[in-house]
Design a protein around this motif. Structure first.
Motif, short mmCIF file in Angstrom:
data_model
loop_
_atom_site.label_atom_id
_atom_site.label_comp_id
_atom_site.label_asym_id
_atom_site.label_seq_id
_atom_site.Cartn_x
_atom_site.Cartn_y
_atom_site.Cartn_z
N ARG A 193 44.89 37.93 33.48
CA ARG A 193 45.68 38.56 32.42
C ARG A 193 47.09 38.96 32.88
NH1 ARG A 193 40.84 41.57 31.51
NH2 ARG A 193 39.63 40.71 29.77
N GLU A 194 47.30 39.08 34.14
CA GLU A 194 48.62 39.51 34.64
C GLU A 194 49.68 38.44 34.33
OE1 GLU A 194 48.29 40.34 38.73
OE2 GLU A 194 47.10 42.18 38.49
N PHE A 195 50.79 38.89 33.78
CA PHE A 195 51.89 37.98 33.42
C PHE A 195 52.89 37.89 34.57
CE2 PHE A 195 56.21 37.42 31.71
CZ PHE A 195 56.06 36.15 31.17
N LYS A 196 53.14 36.68 34.96
CA LYS A 196 54.09 36.45 36.05
C LYS A 196 55.23 35.60 35.50
CE LYS A 196 50.72 36.73 39.77
NZ LYS A 196 50.11 36.02 40.93
N GLU A 215 41.21 40.33 35.29
CA GLU A 215 42.45 41.11 35.36
C GLU A 215 43.57 40.31 36.03
OE1 GLU A 215 41.49 44.69 37.34
OE2 GLU A 215 40.41 45.58 35.63
N LYS A 216 43.23 39.52 37.05
CA LYS A 216 44.24 38.69 37.68
C LYS A 216 44.76 37.62 36.73
CE LYS A 216 42.70 39.27 42.47
NZ LYS A 216 42.13 38.57 43.65
N GLU A 254 37.66 41.69 38.19
CA GLU A 254 38.87 41.49 38.98
C GLU A 254 39.49 40.13 38.68
OE1 GLU A 254 37.81 42.01 43.01
OE2 GLU A 254 37.54 44.21 42.88
N LYS A 255 38.66 39.11 38.54
CA LYS A 255 39.17 37.78 38.24
C LYS A 255 39.85 37.74 36.89
CE LYS A 255 37.64 32.97 38.19
NZ LYS A 255 36.47 32.06 38.30
#
Length: 286
Positions: free
Chosen positions: A112-115, A109-110, A106-107
Motif C-alpha cells: 500500500r505504500e506509495f513511492k 502494508e508494504k 506487513e506485506k
C-alpha cells in the motif's frame, strides 16, 4: 489299476547308521533319598502363657454446659498445574497462524505504500521543439448502413402499398337489395271453391318412432338386468360351493388302517458264539 504305478521314497541312511534317530532320549530319574518315618509319638504342645488382662479405657465424660462447636479447618487446596498434549499442539498452531497473519499484514502494508518516481533532471529549455501540424478537416463519406437503410425503407413502403391494394381488392362488396314488395295477383272474377286436402304432421311419425325406440330400450334393459341377476346368483352358488368344499377339506378324516405283508421269522443259520476266557491273570504273569 494296470496304469497305476507305485513309487516308493528312497531309504534314509540315517536310520541304519543312527539307531536312536527319531527316538527321544529317556532321562534318568533321580535316586530315591530315604528318610526316617515318624515312629515315635508326637510331643504334646507346650502350654501357652496366660495373656495379660484387657484394660478398657473409657472416654472422658463430655461437658454439656457449653454447646457443641465443631472444629472446622480452613484449608486452601492448590490445584496442580498440568497441560495436555493437545493444548501444546493447539498453542503452537495458534502461534504459527498469528505469525502468518502478521507477515501478511506487513506485506499488504508494504504494497500500500506509495513511492513517487524521482523528478527528471535538467531544465525545461532542454526539451525538444514540438512540430506544428495543420488541423484535420473531415471529408464527406457515405456509410453502407445508410444504403441498406434506404433500401429497406423502399422495400417496406412497397410491401405496405401492395398489402393495401390487396385489402382493397378483397374488400366485401354487398349485392344490391332485392325487391321485397309482394306481388299481389289479381283476383279472379270468380274464385274456384276451396277443396280440403288431407295432411299429416311429422310429430306423429316421430312419436311412433320414439315409442318403438323406447320399447326396444326397455327390452334391452330388461335383458341386461336378468343377465346381471343370473350372474349374481351364479356367483352366490359358486361361493357357497367353494365354502362347502373348504369346510369339507377342513374336517379331519382318519386314514384307513394299512395292512402289510406278514413277517416270517426264520431261525438263523449262524453257529452260536462260544465264550473264551480272556486270561487276564496269565497275561499279567507273562
Amino acid at each position: 489299476m494296470r496304469g497305476y504305478r507305485f513309487k516308493a521314497n528312497p531309504l534314509d541312511r540315517k536310520i541304519l547308521e543312527n539307531r536312536n534317530f527319531g527316538v527321544p532320549k529317556v532321562q534318568k530319574q533321580k535316586l530315591t533319598e530315604p528318610y526316617s518315618p515318624d515312629i515315635t509319638k508326637p510331643k504334646p504342645p507346650r502350654p501357652k502363657s496366660p495373656s495379660p488382662p484387657h484394660v478398657i479405657k473409657a472416654n472422658p465424660v463430655p461437658d454439656y454446659k457449653e454447646p457443641y462447636r465443631p472444629v472446622i479447618e480452613h484449608r486452601l487446596i492448590e490445584l496442580p498445574v498440568f497441560s495436555l498434549p493437545g493444548e501444546e499442539i493447539s498453542k503452537r498452531k495458534s502461534q504459527e497462524i498469528e505469525e502468518r497473519i502478521r507477515q501478511e499484514k506487513e506485506k499488504m502494508e508494504k504494497m500500500r505504500e506509495f513511492k513517487a518516481q524521482p523528478l527528471p533532471t535538467g531544465s525545461p529549455d532542454c526539451l525538444p521543439t514540438r512540430p506544428y501540424y495543420p488541423p484535420t478537416h473531415p471529408k464527406p463519406f457515405a456509410l453502407l448502413t445508410n444504403d441498406r437503410g434506404e433500401k429497406y425503407q423502399r422495400e417496406f413502403y412497397e410491401k405496405v402499398r401492395k398489402e393495401q391494394e390487396y385489402i382493397k381488392e378483397s374488400r366485401f362488396h354487398a349485392q344490391p337489395l332485392p325487391n321485397f314488395e309482394p306481388k299481389i295477383p289479381r283476383k279472379p272474377e270468380c274464385p274456384p271453391p276451396t277443396e280440403p286436402i288431407g295432411f299429416f304432421f311429422f310429430t306423429d311419425t316421430r312419436m311412433e318412432e320414439r315409442h318403438i325406440y323406447d320399447e326396444h330400450r326397455r327390452f334391452r334393459e330388461k335383458e341386461a338386468e336378468e343377465q346381471r341377476i343370473a350372474k349374481i346368483r351364479e356367483e352366490e352358488v359358486r361361493s357357497a360351493e367353494e365354502i362347502r368344499r373348504l369346510r369339507a377339506d377342513l374336517v379331519h378324516h382318519a386314514q384307513p388302517i394299512r395292512y402289510y405283508s406278514p413277517i416270517n421269522i426264520q431261525p438263523s443259520d449262524k453257529k452260536p458264539t462260544r465264550p473264551i476266557s480272556p486270561m487276564i491273570g496269565e497275561k499279567r504273569l507273562k
